[in-house]
Design a protein around this motif. Structure first.
Motif, PDB file in Angstrom:
ATOM      1  N   ARG A 238      47.821  33.694 107.608  1.00 54.05           N
ATOM      2  CA  ARG A 238      47.055  32.856 106.683  1.00 54.05           C
ATOM      3  C   ARG A 238      46.429  33.720 105.573  1.00 54.05           C
ATOM      4  O   ARG A 238      46.397  33.310 104.403  1.00 54.05           O
ATOM      5  N   ARG A 239      45.930  34.904 105.933  1.00 53.55           N
ATOM      6  CA  ARG A 239      45.374  35.801 104.908  1.00 53.55           C
ATOM      7  C   ARG A 239      46.449  36.207 103.906  1.00 53.55           C
ATOM      8  O   ARG A 239      46.196  36.286 102.700  1.00 53.55           O
ATOM      9  N   ILE A 240      47.653  36.467 104.417  1.00 50.49           N
ATOM     10  CA  ILE A 240      48.752  36.839 103.527  1.00 50.49           C
ATOM     11  C   ILE A 240      49.070  35.696 102.565  1.00 50.49           C
ATOM     12  O   ILE A 240      49.297  35.914 101.366  1.00 50.49           O
ATOM     13  N   LEU A 241      49.071  34.477 103.079  1.00 48.70           N
ATOM     14  CA  LEU A 241      49.342  33.322 102.223  1.00 48.70           C
ATOM     15  C   LEU A 241      48.288  33.174 101.126  1.00 48.70           C
ATOM     16  O   LEU A 241      48.616  32.857  99.976  1.00 48.70           O
ATOM     17  N   TRP A 242      47.025  33.421 101.476  1.00 50.86           N
ATOM     18  CA  TRP A 242      45.968  33.334 100.467  1.00 50.86           C
ATOM     19  C   TRP A 242      46.160  34.403  99.389  1.00 50.86           C
ATOM     20  O   TRP A 242      45.956  34.154  98.194  1.00 50.86           O
ATOM     21  N   VAL A 243      46.544  35.610  99.808  1.00 47.92           N
ATOM     22  CA  VAL A 243      46.780  36.679  98.835  1.00 47.92           C
ATOM     23  C   VAL A 243      47.945  36.310  97.920  1.00 47.92           C
ATOM     24  O   VAL A 243      47.875  36.479  96.698  1.00 47.92           O
ATOM     25  N   LEU A 244      49.034  35.810  98.509  1.00 47.06           N
ATOM     26  CA  LEU A 244      50.190  35.421  97.708  1.00 47.06           C
ATOM     27  C   LEU A 244      49.839  34.298  96.744  1.00 47.06           C
ATOM     28  O   LEU A 244      50.289  34.280  95.585  1.00 47.06           O
ATOM     29  N   ALA A 245      49.024  33.346  97.225  1.00 40.97           N
ATOM     30  CA  ALA A 245      48.607  32.243  96.356  1.00 40.97           C
ATOM     31  C   ALA A 245      47.774  32.766  95.187  1.00 40.97           C
ATOM     32  O   ALA A 245      47.917  32.300  94.042  1.00 40.97           O
ATOM     33  N   ALA A 246      46.908  33.741  95.464  1.00 36.85           N
ATOM     34  CA  ALA A 246      46.072  34.309  94.403  1.00 36.85           C
ATOM     35  C   ALA A 246      46.927  35.040  93.373  1.00 36.85           C
ATOM     36  O   ALA A 246      46.706  34.935  92.167  1.00 36.85           O
ATOM     37  N   VAL A 247      47.928  35.788  93.875  1.00 35.03           N
ATOM     38  CA  VAL A 247      48.816  36.517  92.963  1.00 35.03           C
ATOM     39  C   VAL A 247      49.604  35.539  92.109  1.00 35.03           C
ATOM     40  O   VAL A 247      49.777  35.725  90.897  1.00 35.03           O
ATOM     41  N   ALA A 248      50.103  34.466  92.743  1.00 38.62           N
ATOM     42  CA  ALA A 248      50.888  33.479  92.011  1.00 38.62           C
ATOM     43  C   ALA A 248      50.051  32.769  90.955  1.00 38.62           C
ATOM     44  O   ALA A 248      50.567  32.361  89.901  1.00 38.62           O
ATOM     45  N   ALA A 249      48.771  32.614  91.219  1.00 39.92           N
ATOM     46  CA  ALA A 249      47.899  31.890  90.292  1.00 39.92           C
ATOM     47  C   ALA A 249      47.438  32.749  89.124  1.00 39.92           C
ATOM     48  O   ALA A 249      46.936  32.218  88.116  1.00 39.92           O
ATOM     49  N   MET A 250      47.598  34.054  89.225  1.00 34.58           N
ATOM     50  CA  MET A 250      47.078  34.946  88.189  1.00 34.58           C
ATOM     51  C   MET A 250      47.657  34.670  86.802  1.00 34.58           C
ATOM     52  O   MET A 250      46.910  34.623  85.814  1.00 34.58           O
ATOM     53  N   PRO A 251      48.988  34.461  86.649  1.00 33.80           N
ATOM     54  CA  PRO A 251      49.490  34.168  85.290  1.00 33.80           C
ATOM     55  C   PRO A 251      48.887  32.889  84.711  1.00 33.80           C
ATOM     56  O   PRO A 251      48.564  32.841  83.516  1.00 33.80           O
ATOM     57  N   PHE A 252      48.749  31.871  85.541  1.00 32.69           N
ATOM     58  CA  PHE A 252      48.164  30.612  85.068  1.00 32.69           C
ATOM     59  C   PHE A 252      46.726  30.830  84.616  1.00 32.69           C
ATOM     60  O   PHE A 252      46.315  30.341  83.547  1.00 32.69           O
ATOM     61  N   VAL A 253      45.970  31.591  85.411  1.00 25.60           N
ATOM     62  CA  VAL A 253      44.572  31.857  85.048  1.00 25.60           C
ATOM     63  C   VAL A 253      44.510  32.648  83.750  1.00 25.60           C
ATOM     64  O   VAL A 253      43.676  32.388  82.872  1.00 25.60           O
ATOM     65  N   PHE A 254      45.431  33.626  83.606  1.00 27.31           N
ATOM     66  CA  PHE A 254      45.439  34.454  82.399  1.00 27.31           C
ATOM     67  C   PHE A 254      45.753  33.611  81.164  1.00 27.31           C
ATOM     68  O   PHE A 254      45.099  33.724  80.121  1.00 27.31           O
ATOM     69  N   VAL A 255      46.784  32.751  81.291  1.00 22.49           N
ATOM     70  CA  VAL A 255      47.153  31.903  80.148  1.00 22.49           C
ATOM     71  C   VAL A 255      46.025  30.944  79.800  1.00 22.49           C
ATOM     72  O   VAL A 255      45.678  30.751  78.631  1.00 22.49           O
ATOM     73  N   THR A 256      45.422  30.343  80.824  1.00 16.02           N
ATOM     74  CA  THR A 256      44.321  29.407  80.591  1.00 16.02           C
ATOM     75  C   THR A 256      43.156  30.098  79.893  1.00 16.02           C
ATOM     76  O   THR A 256      42.565  29.570  78.938  1.00 16.02           O
ATOM     77  N   ALA A 257      42.823  31.304  80.366  1.00 14.84           N
ATOM     78  CA  ALA A 257      41.719  32.051  79.758  1.00 14.84           C
ATOM     79  C   ALA A 257      42.040  32.431  78.315  1.00 14.84           C
ATOM     80  O   ALA A 257      41.170  32.392  77.425  1.00 14.84           O
ATOM     81  N   SER A 258      43.316  32.812  78.072  1.00 12.46           N
ATOM     82  CA  SER A 258      43.717  33.199  76.718  1.00 12.46           C
ATOM     83  C   SER A 258      43.625  32.014  75.764  1.00 12.46           C
ATOM     84  O   SER A 258      43.135  32.143  74.629  1.00 12.46           O
ATOM     85  N   LEU A 259      44.095  30.850  76.202  1.00 10.40           N
ATOM     86  CA  LEU A 259      44.017  29.654  75.359  1.00 10.40           C
ATOM     87  C   LEU A 259      42.572  29.272  75.073  1.00 10.40           C
ATOM     88  O   LEU A 259      42.225  28.869  73.955  1.00 10.40           O
ATOM     89  N   ALA A 260      41.734  29.403  76.096  1.00 11.08           N
ATOM     90  CA  ALA A 260      40.318  29.088  75.897  1.00 11.08           C
ATOM     91  C   ALA A 260      39.685  30.030  74.890  1.00 11.08           C
ATOM     92  O   ALA A 260      38.885  29.627  74.033  1.00 11.08           O
TER      93      ALA A 260
END
Length: 268
Positions: A238-260
């Motif tokens: 489960r910890r591994i899944l959370w880490v993978l989910a966080a890594v996968a979400a990083m581009p989305f967070v970066f793009v969202t922050a850049s647009l903002a």
């Protein structure tokens, strides 16, 4: 004990890692179970004080699994209680090449350095060589008396899960082996006992009296350890899944922050 079911099996039926599993479960019973949030985020259910015993048990179970492949003519005892205290021998192996005591050390992810008189783990001196030699001498004395013949015993330190092992010089009185070297090394040793002698020593060694112990029933719940092991594995996944989910979400967070940020600049 393996391969010869007619031998007295009072100790031969003892499961591997019985002593360390019992202590692990005893300590773990004092740990407050994880709540729903902790389970969701993969917090390990294993208590800090129980962890060394848990890791030790896994090491003994791994060595036992490998010893099961020794083949006919070999006998293996696990977690052998010795003397009047709480001491035990992780494994006792009896076969054509003689008698061996195996002290299992689970050093997962650590670096081991071996010299003629020293064994270091991550640069720290250990007592592994001294303890293994002591166990072998003690075993030789007890089995020689019980079997009414001279029983020489070779000590082995089995290193499980190490990241790497550097051998500068091998000790002359203790064999130090990685877990995957163990079976082949034993099978390649010269024959020192006849089949009749092997069987005699194995029969004697299976009796608690040979080890200065009286037969006793230990309420060690191996199934409970299996459940704990499964729960620890689920938490890790489960910890591994959370880490993978966080890594996968990083581009989305970066793009969202850049647009903002761009939007903020354009509205100034």
């Amino acid at each position: 004990m393996t391969n010869e079911p007619t031998v007295d099996q009072s100790l031969g039926l003892r499961p591997p890692a019985t002593s360390v599993i019992g202590e692990c479960l005893r300590i773990q019973s004092t740990v407050t179970p994880n709540n729903a949030a902790q389970r969701l985020f993969g917090v390990s259910p294993l208590g800090r004080e129980a962890e060394p015993w848990y890791v030790g048990a896994l090491g003994e179970l791994e060595v036992a699994r490998r010893l099961d492949t020794l083949g006919p003519g070999w006998y293996v005892l696990h977690s052998v209680p010795i003397g009047t205290g709480a001491s035990d021998l992780d494994h006792v192996v009896i076969g054509p090449a003689g008698v061996f005591t195996i002290n299992t050390k689970h050093h997962r992810g650590q670096n081991v350095w071996l010299g003629a008189k020293r064994l270091l783990v991550n640069g720290q001196r250990t007592d592994h060589l001294r303890n293994a030699a002591f166990e072998a001498r003690r075993t030789s004395k007890l089995l020689s008396v019980a079997a009414r013949m001279l029983v020489d015993v070779t000590p082995i330190v089995a290193i499980v899960g190490a990241k790497g092992m550097t051998v500068r010089e091998r000790p002359t009185d203790v064999a130090v082996l990685r877990e995957y070297e163990l079976v082949r090394w034993l099978q390649r040793q010269p024959v020192t006992l006849t089949p009749e002698q092997v069987r005699h020593v194995a029969t004697v060694a299976a009796r608690p009296a040979a080890w200065k112990r009286t037969p006793e029933v230990e309420a060690v719940d191996h199934a409970a350890f299996d459940r704990l092991h499964a729960a620890v594995g689920r938490a890790r996944r489960r910890r591994i899944l959370w880490v993978l989910a966080a890594v996968a979400a990083m581009p989305f967070v970066f793009v969202t922050a850049s647009l903002a940020a761009m939007s903020a600049l354009l509205t100034r």
